[in-house]
Structure formats: structure tokens, C-alpha cells
Design a protein around this motif. Sequence first.
Motif, PDB file in Angstrom:
ATOM      1  N   ARG A 248       0.708  -1.148   0.034  1.00  0.00           N
ATOM      2  CA  ARG A 248      -0.196  -0.239   0.062  1.00  0.00           C
ATOM      3  C   ARG A 248       0.904   1.094   0.029  1.00  0.00           C
ATOM      4  NH1 ARG A 248      -2.748  -3.569  -1.314  1.00  0.00           N
ATOM      5  NH2 ARG A 248      -4.930  -4.149  -0.257  1.00  0.00           N
ATOM      6  N   SER A 249       0.455   2.169  -0.847  1.00  0.00           N
ATOM      7  CA  SER A 249       1.022   3.630  -0.592  1.00  0.00           C
ATOM      8  C   SER A 249       0.629   4.520   0.676  1.00  0.00           C
ATOM      9  CB  SER A 249       0.813   4.328  -2.099  1.00  0.00           C
ATOM     10  OG  SER A 249       1.354   5.451  -2.302  1.00  0.00           O
ATOM     11  N   ILE A 250       1.568   4.849   1.094  1.00  0.00           N
ATOM     12  CA  ILE A 250       1.565   6.059   2.300  1.00  0.00           C
ATOM     13  C   ILE A 250       1.806   7.269   2.235  1.00  0.00           C
ATOM     14  CG2 ILE A 250       1.929   6.129   4.786  1.00  0.00           C
ATOM     15  CD1 ILE A 250       0.227   3.521   4.282  1.00  0.00           C
ATOM     16  N   ARG A 251       1.109   8.096   2.044  1.00  0.00           N
ATOM     17  CA  ARG A 251       1.650   9.487   1.769  1.00  0.00           C
ATOM     18  C   ARG A 251       0.850  10.605   2.589  1.00  0.00           C
ATOM     19  NH1 ARG A 251       3.536  11.857  -3.043  1.00  0.00           N
ATOM     20  NH2 ARG A 251       3.332   9.853  -4.245  1.00  0.00           N
ATOM     21  N   THR A 252       1.910  11.216   3.449  1.00  0.00           N
ATOM     22  CA  THR A 252       1.434  12.047   4.353  1.00  0.00           C
ATOM     23  C   THR A 252       1.606  13.503   3.781  1.00  0.00           C
ATOM     24  OG1 THR A 252       3.890  12.412   4.951  1.00  0.00           O
ATOM     25  CG2 THR A 252       2.500  10.724   6.281  1.00  0.00           C
ATOM     26  N   GLU A 253       1.362  14.635   4.502  1.00  0.00           N
ATOM     27  CA  GLU A 253       0.971  15.881   3.968  1.00  0.00           C
ATOM     28  C   GLU A 253       2.284  16.435   3.652  1.00  0.00           C
ATOM     29  OE1 GLU A 253      -1.200  18.134   6.742  1.00  0.00           O
ATOM     30  OE2 GLU A 253      -2.894  17.077   6.363  1.00  0.00           O
TER      31      GLU A 253
END
Length: 424
Positions: A248-253
Motif C-alpha cells: 500500500r502507498s502511504i503519503r503524508t502531507e
Amino acid sequence: MRQEETELTKVLLVGADTGEELDFDHSMKELASLAEAAGKQVVGVIVQRMEAINKALYIGTGKVAEVKEYAAMTEAEEIVFDNALSPSQIRNLGDELELPILDRTNLILDIFAIRAKTREAKLQVETARLQYMLPRLVGMRENLSRQGGTGGSMSNKGAGETKLELDRRKIEHRISELKKELTEVAGNRRTMRKKREESRTPQVALVGYTNAGKSTILNKLVERYGEGREKTVLEKDMLFATLDTSVRSIRTEDNRPFFLTDTVGFIHKLPHGLVKSFRSTLEEIRYADLLVHVVDFSDEYYKQQIEVTEETLKELGAGDIPRIVVYNKADLCQPERIPRKCGAQIYLSASLGVGLQELVEMIQEAVYADRLETEFLFPYDKGAVMSYFMENATVLEQEYLEEGVRLKVSCHKNDAEKYAAYAF
């Protein structure tokens, strides 16, 4: 549903304690958990302390008689042994006990067969089961005859040997077919992994003992920073709740994304054949930039589980990959002290969502350690290069000038070197 369809198979557990195993009692408790996870009801446990394993019967002849008597008393339908049994031991024990004989490897394979959902997982499990069966055909055939009955007659020995050879050939042919299919699936996995590598997005793998909470961590992070609720995976308080490797792709601000991979859990005495069959799946671990070793801190045997995980990682060739150790379920024993960080370790509770933000920050600090801040000036006709940095770097400043676009970015040092000609 009729009552007989819901009744569990009654099993009697048997173990031999030679003193070589430090945590024999725990191993037997884990065997009971495996039996329950395989849909069986444990009706009793018999242990023999002995100096060495009996090569013919695994346990002593006197203990075999005790097992037979106790099995009759408890109406046990199967006998399950804690260690892997040899083909001759399965055959001899079946002759003596007149019941189907299983070992720890059998149970794990049964659980994997129940849990396998994807085509890849099903192929891997079937391969492992057939490779396990092949040298044990004689004993397993007799086991099956005990389950189904022989009709009161003995088959001709020559005909039996011919049937055995046919079975062996069929199994060998099927294993060959499965390996070809797995090679194809592994190729697809390598292609997907190569695309992730080309994106330069760091790859992080969750590893650890089964039921430590890896899937819970993945789901919580996906819900907060990922691709939505529909991208979560199965999580249950059971051994081997999920077998499928999920990425899964985890993308924070702050635009410091990473790929997070959930992998199959490890366990004490994990069958070597199973590790071998799942090698293509477990290769995701070997190619990770960082491992997040999830530990069930509430389990009294968590130190031994850490050792099992470390040994398995070494076997997979992933022993030297940097890692963060997550002591999960810490709320069950240290509720007032979470979240708590100590170097590359963190104590948290995934189920409560406590400490996950801190974990993400630790991951980002680790996988973005080889990043640096730099400035580029891209001419307006170099839009493709600029787009690459917009997608694969953290853009800190952007300014449109007469000669092109100035970008101040935090990027991988390899990218900074590759595009040094555009440095501002």
C-alpha cells in the motif's frame, strides 16, 4: 445447518521433551493454538520426557499404548505431534494407534490452505503440501484408509505398489506444473516491484511473528494516510489471519511517501518447505529499504518470538536490512507509558491508534536519511524532468523565472547527482 456439520474434529496432542528445546511448554501451547486455528478441538495433551526421540515411533512404546488408551477414552479422531514426523514414524504410529497421524507441519499447511485467498497464495500452499506429501505417501495412504475404512479386506501388495507409484508420478507432475505457474506469477511480482523501485519511493516491509499486529498497523496507516478504507486487509486475533503480501502507498502531507508491505507472519518451527514455496512472496522483504519488526509486547514469550523472526530473516537473506522495532499491544502492560520512543524502538498500541504518528515519523526519518535539499532551474522545455521531481521529491519552494522554473526540493542524493546540470 445440521449439528454434525458444525462439530470440530477432536484431536489429541502429543509431544516429546528431550530437554533440547528451551520453551517446550510454550511450544505445546502454540500447538494447541494451531490446532484450534485449523478448526480442530483439543481433547487432551500427552507429554513424554525422554533423552532422545524414538526413531521408529517418535515416543516410547509404553507411551504409545498410553496415547491409544487416552485417545479411545476421549474419542479423539486424530493424533497430532508437536514436531515434524518422518515417513516411517507416520506409518508406524498409524499402525499402532489406528488413527490418522498429523504433525505440526500438517497443521500449519492446513491453516495456510484455509487462509489462502489469492491465486499466488493458493499455488504456493498447494506446492508446499504436495512436497510434504511426496516422501510420506505410504503412511498417508494408510491414514486415509483409516479415515475411510478398508472394507474389511487387504489389497494386493503388488497392486498397492503400482498405485503408489502412479500417485507419486501424479504428484511430481503437479508440482512441476505449479512451479511453472509460480514462475509466471513471480515474474509479474518482479515487474510491479521494479516499477516501485523506479519511482524512487522508499519501500518498507512489516515483518514479525504471526498475530503480532502487522495487518492492524497497515490498516490504521492506510486509513489515515493511504488509499482509503477499501484498501485495508483482513485483521483477526488468530494465527496466520492473512497470507497474502499486500503493498500500500502511504503519503503524508509533507510529501514524503513510502510503500508499506504487509507480509505473512513467522512462527516457531515454520516448515522449511513452506518458506521455500513462499520465497517469491517473501522476497518483498529482501528488497525493502527498511523493515518494521512488529512484536506482541503483551505476549510473555515475546523475546523468543523476536529470536524466531530474526532467524527467519537471516534465512531469507534480509538479516542486514535496517529496522525499527515496534513493541505493539503495549497498552495491555504499560498503558501509562505509550507512546514511547527509545532509539530505533517504539512502544505503541495499533488497535487504539496510539503512537502511529510517531511511527510514521520514525519511518520517514529512516528512509529519507539519504535525501538532501537542493535547488534546480528547469527550462520551460524540460517539463518532463520537472514533473519527475514534482512526483518523487518534496517541493519546498517553486518560482517562475524568465529562463525557467526554480525548484527548491528535498530529493534523493542520486537524483541530485543525476540532474546536477540543472543545479541553480
